[in-house]
Motif scaffolding. Structure first.
Motif, PDB file in Angstrom:
ATOM      1  N   TYR A  41       2.506 -16.768  41.346  1.00  0.00           N
ATOM      2  CA  TYR A  41       2.032 -17.401  40.113  1.00  0.00           C
ATOM      3  C   TYR A  41       1.872 -16.412  38.970  1.00  0.00           C
ATOM      4  CZ  TYR A  41       1.574 -21.705  42.643  1.00  0.00           C
ATOM      5  OH  TYR A  41       1.861 -22.812  43.369  1.00  0.00           O
ATOM      6  N   ALA A  42       1.869 -15.115  39.278  1.00  0.00           N
ATOM      7  CA  ALA A  42       1.812 -14.096  38.224  1.00  0.00           C
ATOM      8  C   ALA A  42       3.194 -13.838  37.627  1.00  0.00           C
ATOM      9  CB  ALA A  42       1.242 -12.798  38.780  1.00  0.00           C
ATOM     10  N   GLY A  43       4.219 -14.397  38.263  1.00  0.00           N
ATOM     11  CA  GLY A  43       5.561 -14.275  37.713  1.00  0.00           C
ATOM     12  C   GLY A  43       6.458 -13.273  38.403  1.00  0.00           C
ATOM     13  N   SER A  44       5.915 -12.459  39.284  1.00  0.00           N
ATOM     14  CA  SER A  44       6.762 -11.500  39.999  1.00  0.00           C
ATOM     15  C   SER A  44       6.428 -11.552  41.503  1.00  0.00           C
ATOM     16  CB  SER A  44       6.553 -10.084  39.471  1.00  0.00           C
ATOM     17  OG  SER A  44       5.211  -9.710  39.625  1.00  0.00           O
ATOM     18  N   PRO A  45       7.044 -12.505  42.210  1.00  0.00           N
ATOM     19  CA  PRO A  45       6.715 -12.666  43.630  1.00  0.00           C
ATOM     20  C   PRO A  45       7.079 -11.427  44.460  1.00  0.00           C
ATOM     21  CG  PRO A  45       8.586 -14.042  43.027  1.00  0.00           C
ATOM     22  CD  PRO A  45       8.074 -13.413  41.771  1.00  0.00           C
ATOM     23  N   ALA A  46       6.163 -11.054  45.341  1.00  0.00           N
ATOM     24  CA  ALA A  46       6.412  -9.923  46.242  1.00  0.00           C
ATOM     25  C   ALA A  46       7.453 -10.349  47.273  1.00  0.00           C
ATOM     26  CB  ALA A  46       5.115  -9.499  46.920  1.00  0.00           C
ATOM     27  N   LEU A  47       8.450  -9.519  47.458  1.00  0.00           N
ATOM     28  CA  LEU A  47       9.553  -9.866  48.356  1.00  0.00           C
ATOM     29  C   LEU A  47       9.196  -9.697  49.827  1.00  0.00           C
ATOM     30  CD1 LEU A  47      12.422  -8.135  46.365  1.00  0.00           C
ATOM     31  CD2 LEU A  47      11.794 -10.554  46.362  1.00  0.00           C
ATOM     32  N   TRP A  48       8.184  -8.931  50.126  1.00  0.00           N
ATOM     33  CA  TRP A  48       7.863  -8.580  51.504  1.00  0.00           C
ATOM     34  C   TRP A  48       6.901  -9.535  52.181  1.00  0.00           C
ATOM     35  CZ3 TRP A  48       2.701  -7.783  52.267  1.00  0.00           C
ATOM     36  CH2 TRP A  48       1.932  -7.515  51.136  1.00  0.00           C
ATOM     37  N   THR A  49       6.221 -10.399  51.427  1.00  0.00           N
ATOM     38  CA  THR A  49       5.085 -11.134  51.983  1.00  0.00           C
ATOM     39  C   THR A  49       5.461 -12.137  53.068  1.00  0.00           C
ATOM     40  OG1 THR A  49       5.207 -12.649  50.111  1.00  0.00           O
ATOM     41  CG2 THR A  49       3.592 -10.861  49.988  1.00  0.00           C
ATOM     42  N   LEU A  50       6.496 -12.920  52.872  1.00  0.00           N
ATOM     43  CA  LEU A  50       6.854 -13.935  53.868  1.00  0.00           C
ATOM     44  C   LEU A  50       7.253 -13.286  55.190  1.00  0.00           C
ATOM     45  CD1 LEU A  50       7.279 -16.848  54.683  1.00  0.00           C
ATOM     46  CD2 LEU A  50       9.607 -16.683  53.797  1.00  0.00           C
ATOM     47  N   GLU A  51       8.083 -12.280  55.096  1.00  0.00           N
ATOM     48  CA  GLU A  51       8.534 -11.607  56.321  1.00  0.00           C
ATOM     49  C   GLU A  51       7.383 -10.881  57.019  1.00  0.00           C
ATOM     50  OE1 GLU A  51      12.850  -9.878  57.424  1.00  0.00           O
ATOM     51  OE2 GLU A  51      12.024  -9.379  55.472  1.00  0.00           O
ATOM     52  N   PHE A  52       6.526 -10.236  56.250  1.00  0.00           N
ATOM     53  CA  PHE A  52       5.381  -9.547  56.829  1.00  0.00           C
ATOM     54  C   PHE A  52       4.424 -10.546  57.479  1.00  0.00           C
ATOM     55  CE2 PHE A  52       1.448  -6.918  56.617  1.00  0.00           C
ATOM     56  CZ  PHE A  52       1.902  -5.886  57.422  1.00  0.00           C
ATOM     57  N   ALA A  53       4.260 -11.704  56.864  1.00  0.00           N
ATOM     58  CA  ALA A  53       3.431 -12.761  57.449  1.00  0.00           C
ATOM     59  C   ALA A  53       4.010 -13.221  58.786  1.00  0.00           C
ATOM     60  CB  ALA A  53       3.304 -13.933  56.482  1.00  0.00           C
ATOM     61  N   GLN A  54       5.335 -13.310  58.859  1.00  0.00           N
ATOM     62  CA  GLN A  54       5.975 -13.678  60.124  1.00  0.00           C
ATOM     63  C   GLN A  54       5.723 -12.615  61.192  1.00  0.00           C
ATOM     64  OE1 GLN A  54      10.003 -14.188  58.747  1.00  0.00           O
ATOM     65  NE2 GLN A  54       9.725 -16.367  58.340  1.00  0.00           N
ATOM     66  N   PHE A  55       5.768 -11.351  60.816  1.00  0.00           N
ATOM     67  CA  PHE A  55       5.510 -10.264  61.765  1.00  0.00           C
ATOM     68  C   PHE A  55       4.071 -10.318  62.276  1.00  0.00           C
ATOM     69  CE2 PHE A  55       8.936  -7.219  59.877  1.00  0.00           C
ATOM     70  CZ  PHE A  55       9.932  -8.066  60.344  1.00  0.00           C
ATOM     71  N   ILE A  56       3.136 -10.585  61.375  1.00  0.00           N
ATOM     72  CA  ILE A  56       1.733 -10.705  61.792  1.00  0.00           C
ATOM     73  C   ILE A  56       1.574 -11.887  62.743  1.00  0.00           C
ATOM     74  CG2 ILE A  56      -0.608 -11.227  61.007  1.00  0.00           C
ATOM     75  CD1 ILE A  56       0.061  -9.683  58.431  1.00  0.00           C
ATOM     76  N   MET A  57       2.260 -12.980  62.466  1.00  0.00           N
ATOM     77  CA  MET A  57       2.168 -14.163  63.329  1.00  0.00           C
ATOM     78  C   MET A  57       2.721 -13.874  64.716  1.00  0.00           C
ATOM     79  SD  MET A  57       0.862 -17.020  62.975  1.00  0.00           S
ATOM     80  CE  MET A  57       0.652 -18.351  64.113  1.00  0.00           C
ATOM     81  N   VAL A  58       3.786 -13.082  64.796  1.00  0.00           N
ATOM     82  CA  VAL A  58       4.328 -12.684  66.099  1.00  0.00           C
ATOM     83  C   VAL A  58       3.269 -11.923  66.895  1.00  0.00           C
ATOM     84  CG1 VAL A  58       5.985 -11.132  67.228  1.00  0.00           C
ATOM     85  CG2 VAL A  58       6.761 -12.689  65.455  1.00  0.00           C
ATOM     86  N   ALA A  59       2.628 -10.964  66.239  1.00  0.00           N
ATOM     87  CA  ALA A  59       1.584 -10.182  66.903  1.00  0.00           C
ATOM     88  C   ALA A  59       0.419 -11.077  67.309  1.00  0.00           C
ATOM     89  CB  ALA A  59       1.112  -9.050  66.000  1.00  0.00           C
ATOM     90  N   TYR A  60       0.006 -11.958  66.437  1.00  0.00           N
ATOM     91  CA  TYR A  60      -1.105 -12.883  66.709  1.00  0.00           C
ATOM     92  C   TYR A  60      -0.813 -13.735  67.940  1.00  0.00           C
ATOM     93  CZ  TYR A  60      -4.234 -16.889  65.898  1.00  0.00           C
ATOM     94  OH  TYR A  60      -5.157 -17.897  66.034  1.00  0.00           O
ATOM     95  N   TYR A  61       0.363 -14.290  67.973  1.00  0.00           N
ATOM     96  CA  TYR A  61       0.754 -15.200  69.050  1.00  0.00           C
ATOM     97  C   TYR A  61       0.964 -14.471  70.374  1.00  0.00           C
ATOM     98  CZ  TYR A  61       3.492 -18.738  71.512  1.00  0.00           C
ATOM     99  OH  TYR A  61       3.959 -19.626  72.431  1.00  0.00           O
ATOM    100  N   LEU A  62       1.727 -13.390  70.351  1.00  0.00           N
ATOM    101  CA  LEU A  62       2.084 -12.722  71.605  1.00  0.00           C
ATOM    102  C   LEU A  62       0.979 -11.844  72.175  1.00  0.00           C
ATOM    103  CD1 LEU A  62       5.838 -11.885  70.978  1.00  0.00           C
ATOM    104  CD2 LEU A  62       4.882 -13.610  72.506  1.00  0.00           C
ATOM    105  N   LEU A  63       0.164 -11.249  71.327  1.00  0.00           N
ATOM    106  CA  LEU A  63      -0.946 -10.454  71.846  1.00  0.00           C
ATOM    107  C   LEU A  63      -2.131 -11.337  72.240  1.00  0.00           C
ATOM    108  CD1 LEU A  63      -0.875  -7.385  69.406  1.00  0.00           C
ATOM    109  CD2 LEU A  63       0.033  -7.534  71.740  1.00  0.00           C
ATOM    110  N   GLY A  64      -2.231 -12.509  71.643  1.00  0.00           N
ATOM    111  CA  GLY A  64      -3.300 -13.438  72.000  1.00  0.00           C
ATOM    112  C   GLY A  64      -2.970 -14.328  73.182  1.00  0.00           C
ATOM    113  N   GLY A  65      -1.696 -14.417  73.545  1.00  0.00           N
ATOM    114  CA  GLY A  65      -1.269 -15.284  74.649  1.00  0.00           C
ATOM    115  C   GLY A  65      -1.915 -14.976  75.992  1.00  0.00           C
ATOM    116  N   PRO A  66      -1.954 -13.709  76.410  1.00  0.00           N
ATOM    117  CA  PRO A  66      -2.594 -13.408  77.696  1.00  0.00           C
ATOM    118  C   PRO A  66      -4.079 -13.784  77.731  1.00  0.00           C
ATOM    119  CG  PRO A  66      -1.236 -11.567  76.997  1.00  0.00           C
ATOM    120  CD  PRO A  66      -1.287 -12.538  75.852  1.00  0.00           C
ATOM    121  N   TYR A  67      -4.774 -13.580  76.629  1.00  0.00           N
ATOM    122  CA  TYR A  67      -6.187 -13.959  76.555  1.00  0.00           C
ATOM    123  C   TYR A  67      -6.331 -15.475  76.641  1.00  0.00           C
ATOM    124  CZ  TYR A  67     -10.929 -14.351  74.646  1.00  0.00           C
ATOM    125  OH  TYR A  67     -12.256 -14.652  74.448  1.00  0.00           O
TER     126      TYR A  67
END
Length: 175
Positions: A41-67
């Motif tokens: 909304y500031a006019g210059s979207p960060a290019l890394w955010t969507l992909e980085f969010a996906q990487f965090i979700m991978v860690a969240y899902y796979l590291l939380g699975g055993p628990y």
């Protein structure tokens, strides 16, 4: 305490700590997505955010699975299963977890192979940001390995239960 009981307790304790850490990754994910909204909304979207969010979700899902497995929070068909005795549940679980262990072994083999490839060749994502892929692949392989350890612990717990020895989960034992 037998070596099997010790294995179960060590795996439970380790996966509990990793799982509790992984729970907080949701806040990192929220922060990245919030930053994405602000920059968009500031006019210059960060290019890394969507992909980085996906990487965090991978860690969240796979590291939380055993628990999640340890706490019994995985999906199962309780329509029939819920009415069974604890002994019958343990017997069926001891058989079905073998399929999971086989699947996790195949998945782990692929995960290690993919991580090794990413490290050897400096693999990068096919995006504008072009991050290295080995960190997320390594986290995935570690998460799969921890899930495999937890599945083996659950198998051993069921076998011990069928033999008359009860090894409680960490939360039940108050550890």
């Amino acid at each position: 305490m037998t070596i099997i009981e010790r294995y179960i307790r060590v795996v439970d304790a380790f996966n509990r700590r990793v799982g509790r850490f992984a729970m907080y990754l949701i806040f990192a994910l929220m922060g990245v997505l919030f930053w994405s909204s602000i920059t968009k909304y500031a006019g210059s979207p960060a290019l890394w955010t969507l992909e980085f969010a996906q990487f965090i979700m991978v860690a969240y899902y796979l590291l939380g699975g055993p628990y999640s497995m340890q706490m019994g929070d995985h999906v199962r068909m309780d329509l029939v299963y819920g009415g069974w005795s604890p002994r019958r549940k343990a017997a069926v679980d001891a058989v079905t977890v073998l399929f999971l262990i086989f699947y996790l072994c195949v998945l782990l083999y692929g995960g290690i192979s993919s991580t090794t490839y990413a490290l050897e060749y400096g693999e990068r994502a096919h995006s504008v940001w072009r991050p290295y892929m080995w960190p997320v692949k390594l986290i995935a392989a570690v998460g799969i390995f921890l899930m495999l350890l937890q599945a083996i612990a659950e198998l051993l717990r069921d076998i011990l239960f069928l033999r008359g020895v009860s090894v409680n989960h960490q939360s039940e034992a108050g550890i």
